[in-house]
Design an enzyme around this catalytic site. Structure first.
Site, mmCIF file in Angstrom:
data_model
loop_
_atom_site.group_PDB
_atom_site.id
_atom_site.type_symbol
_atom_site.label_atom_id
_atom_site.label_comp_id
_atom_site.label_asym_id
_atom_site.label_seq_id
_atom_site.Cartn_x
_atom_site.Cartn_y
_atom_site.Cartn_z
ATOM 1 C CG ASP A 143 -18.392 -2.286 -64.576
ATOM 2 O OD1 ASP A 143 -18.230 -3.456 -64.955
ATOM 3 O OD2 ASP A 143 -18.045 -1.890 -63.457
ATOM 4 C CG ASN A 161 -14.411 3.585 -54.956
ATOM 5 O OD1 ASN A 161 -15.017 2.532 -55.127
ATOM 6 N ND2 ASN A 161 -14.153 4.428 -55.932
ATOM 7 C CG HIS A 186 -16.764 1.273 -57.689
ATOM 8 N ND1 HIS A 186 -15.671 1.699 -58.409
ATOM 9 C CD2 HIS A 186 -16.690 -0.077 -57.674
ATOM 10 C CE1 HIS A 186 -14.982 0.657 -58.814
ATOM 11 N NE2 HIS A 186 -15.573 -0.440 -58.377
ATOM 12 C CD GLU A 192 -15.521 5.041 -59.599
ATOM 13 O OE1 GLU A 192 -15.697 4.527 -58.469
ATOM 14 O OE2 GLU A 192 -14.565 4.741 -60.335
HETATM 15 C C1 GLP Z 1 -14.124 -2.966 -60.552
HETATM 16 C C2 GLP Z 1 -15.456 -3.070 -61.343
HETATM 17 C C3 GLP Z 1 -16.605 -3.463 -60.461
HETATM 18 C C4 GLP Z 1 -16.145 -4.563 -59.529
HETATM 19 C C5 GLP Z 1 -15.189 -3.949 -58.522
HETATM 20 C C6 GLP Z 1 -14.588 -4.946 -57.552
HETATM 21 O O1 GLP Z 1 -13.541 -1.724 -60.730
HETATM 22 N N1 GLP Z 1 -15.795 -1.884 -62.041
HETATM 23 O O2 GLP Z 1 -17.707 -3.857 -61.252
HETATM 24 O O3 GLP Z 1 -17.239 -5.112 -58.858
HETATM 25 O O4 GLP Z 1 -14.213 -3.154 -59.152
HETATM 26 O O5 GLP Z 1 -13.583 -5.720 -58.149
HETATM 27 P P1 GLP Z 1 -12.969 -7.009 -57.487
HETATM 28 O O6 GLP Z 1 -14.023 -8.060 -57.492
HETATM 29 O O7 GLP Z 1 -11.806 -7.371 -58.369
HETATM 30 O O8 GLP Z 1 -12.564 -6.635 -56.100
#
Ligand code: GLP
Length: 256
Positions: free
Chosen positions: A76, A147, A149, A154
């Protein structure tokens, strides 16, 4: 190993140990690609994969682990955002991975947050086509949003969704605001590989570390496949694995 859904769940003592196990999965796909056209990855950004990229850089430097034949598709990116913006996932990948290993630039594909709205559908279709031409994703490495995702899929995302522009959920925007810091407004949209695109990977491994992930992990392990919790669709995948540290199970602290 503990039970849950129909995915395998493995718990490591801390995130460093879990990240070494994650690096082993990456190394396995590199040395023995699951597809006929070579190793193909879908890769995450965020805090979770930082020790993974550190370990992969180390294996490259000290053990000569080569990424030369690999294709890496990022999950993403924010939209709109310039690739040079320090908060872009593009900048993150450059800093943590691309610049320190022998990947070929043209094989590192990340959604382009810099395109005008009118060019996005074609760009997203191009990414899908590149994945197909590379032989399909062999290993998808995923983080877990608070959440539930995956990438920027989402809550509400369909299990057969494809690569596309999405509106970011309120929870994601709060997280993003923290990353962007005071005075900066994070983008309201993102570009993401679809849930369907991710679930077509031959192997999928999701990592979640730290006590702050314990409640969403608990929900995930109890949930049936449900669009309200996009990661729950991993249970429909024949080879999905979840790697946790003990803090993410809600038992014991960090490094316990
Ligand atoms: C972000 C990204 C995801 C990521 C997630 C968790 O918003 N879009 O691809 O896996 O949130 O992030 P983190 O590893 O910092 O907890």
């Amino acid at each position: 190993m503990i039970g849950g859904g129909s995915f395998r769940v493995r718990v490591h003592s801390d995130r460093e140990a879990a990240s070494r196990a994650l690096a082993d999965r990456v190394e396995e796909e590199l040395r023995h690609p699951s597809g006929r056209r070579g190793p193909v990855f879908a890769l995450p950004t965020g805090h979770t994969p930082i020790p993974l990229y550190r370990e992969l850089r180390r294996r490259h430097r000290e053990q000569g682990l080569s990424f030369r034949e690999a294709w890496c598709f990022n999950l993403d990116e924010y939209w709109p955002i310039a690739a040079q913006d320090p908060h872009s996932f593009h900048a993150f990948m450059r800093e943590h991975f691309w610049s320190a290993v022998d990947l070929r630039g043209e094989r590192c594909v990340i959604p382009n947050g810099d395109l005008p709205a009118g060019a996005l559908a074609e760009h997203c279709a191009w990414i899908e086509e590149r994945i197909r031409a590379a032989g399909g994703i062999g290993l998808a490495v995923l983080g877990l949003g608070r959440n539930g995702h995956l990438g920027f899929n989402e809550p509400g995302s369909a299990p057969d969704s494809r690569t596309r522009r999405v509106e970011l959920d309120a929870v994601t925007r709060i997280e993003a605001a923290r990353e962007f810091g005071e005075g900066a407004t994070p983008p309201r949209h993102g570009l993401t590989l679809g849930l369907g695109t991710i679930l077509e990977a031959r192997r999928v491994v999701l990592a979640a570390f730290g006590a702050e992930k314990a409640s969403i992990v608990r929900r995930l392990l109890r949930s049936r496949p449900d669009p309200a919790l996009p990661a729950s669709f991993l249970a429909t995948h024949p080879a999905a694995e979840i790697l946790l540290d003990s803090a993410a199970t809600g038992e014991g602290g960090e490094g316990a």
